[in-house]
Design an enzyme around this catalytic site. Sequence first.
Site, PDB file in Angstrom:
ATOM      1  CG  PHE A  14      -1.610   1.245   1.571  1.00 19.11           C
ATOM      2  CD1 PHE A  14      -2.227   2.021   0.605  1.00 19.11           C
ATOM      3  CD2 PHE A  14      -1.644   1.672   2.893  1.00 19.11           C
ATOM      4  CE1 PHE A  14      -2.865   3.213   0.943  1.00 19.11           C
ATOM      5  CE2 PHE A  14      -2.282   2.844   3.242  1.00 19.11           C
ATOM      6  CZ  PHE A  14      -2.884   3.625   2.263  1.00 19.11           C
ATOM      7  CB  THR A  36       2.521 -11.934   2.360  1.00 18.79           C
ATOM      8  OG1 THR A  36       3.523 -12.915   2.158  1.00 18.79           O
ATOM      9  CG2 THR A  36       1.537 -12.432   3.404  1.00 18.79           C
ATOM     10  CB  THR A  37       0.185  -7.596   2.833  1.00 25.85           C
ATOM     11  OG1 THR A  37       1.518  -7.075   2.920  1.00 25.85           O
ATOM     12  CG2 THR A  37      -0.064  -8.507   4.017  1.00 25.85           C
ATOM     13  CB  ALA A  77       9.541  -5.686   3.795  1.00 28.50           C
ATOM     14  CE1 TYR A 144       3.963  -3.313  12.600  1.00 30.21           C
ATOM     15  CE2 TYR A 144       2.628  -1.907  14.016  1.00 30.21           C
ATOM     16  CZ  TYR A 144       3.338  -2.093  12.849  1.00 30.21           C
ATOM     17  OH  TYR A 144       3.444  -1.070  11.937  1.00 30.21           O
TER      18      TYR A 144
END
Length: 310
Positions: A14, A36-37, A77, A144
Amino acid sequence: MKNKKILITGGAGFIGSHIVDELINDNEITIIDNLTTGSIKNLKYPEHDNLNFIEGDIREINFDELTPRTDYIFHLAAMASVPLSVEKPKECNDVNVNSTVRLLKSAVDNDVEKIVFSSSSSVYGENKNMPLKETEQPMPTSPYAASKASCELYLKTFYESYGLNYTALRYFNVFGPRQDKNSQYAAVIPNFISALLEGKQAEIYGDGEQTRDFVYIGDIAKANINACKSDFNGIVNIASGKKMTINRLYEIVKDTLGSDLEPKYLPERPGDIKHSLADTSNMEKINLKIDSNNFEDQLIETINWFKDIL
């Protein structure tokens, strides 16, 4: 920025794809992305002569094959989902921290000029000293967030120990075209838009009175490029400097789409913070100004993008 060799990890994502779009015509770009995303569809010019795309996992990439030919690195990433990091903390650390340290070491060994790191406002955790300044003590509430705070410390250490120039950008709640509605990273706006466009109830976690500081993707791309060109080494909040409740956000999206659907309230998610608002004074150090009065126009642009793909 022209005639530079640039490495962008997560460049099909994005945020990364918007940075690629801004730089591709005048620079040689290498993207690393495991898709993956991210998606090739995010790239405006996937066949551009200046683009070298490497599909791969940053845990497995040999950075020393790439950094000798690199002037600047934009490192995006990551495992960017708070819930997934709670579920898989070891994997989060491996992807977000260990891979970053390997990348920094390779950058030092091969004389990369600067690295711009995508950090997150989540490092502040439940710190209530609003607006949040970069000098506040990190108080992460998820693996995270802890991984992002750890990377910031490694960046400072590599600057102090080896002279590797860096800027860490702490994004607040990013929104705009290309955001994955299925992503759990700051995805409240695409979730609202896609639900209402499909005639479904949107979901709000908690009571909806939590506040967020929203920032448009175009400003995020500009922040990365400005940071790269600047001489500033350190951390910068990237945000509008204005707060909005999730309930108020929903009303704006609902009114813009002409919907009368009410939201569905769900329990709070583990690791989510209650309030978030940035002190944006440090943005002047990378020559960045954000006009927060454009929010509704930016929201309409985002809605129109979702209308086109749904």
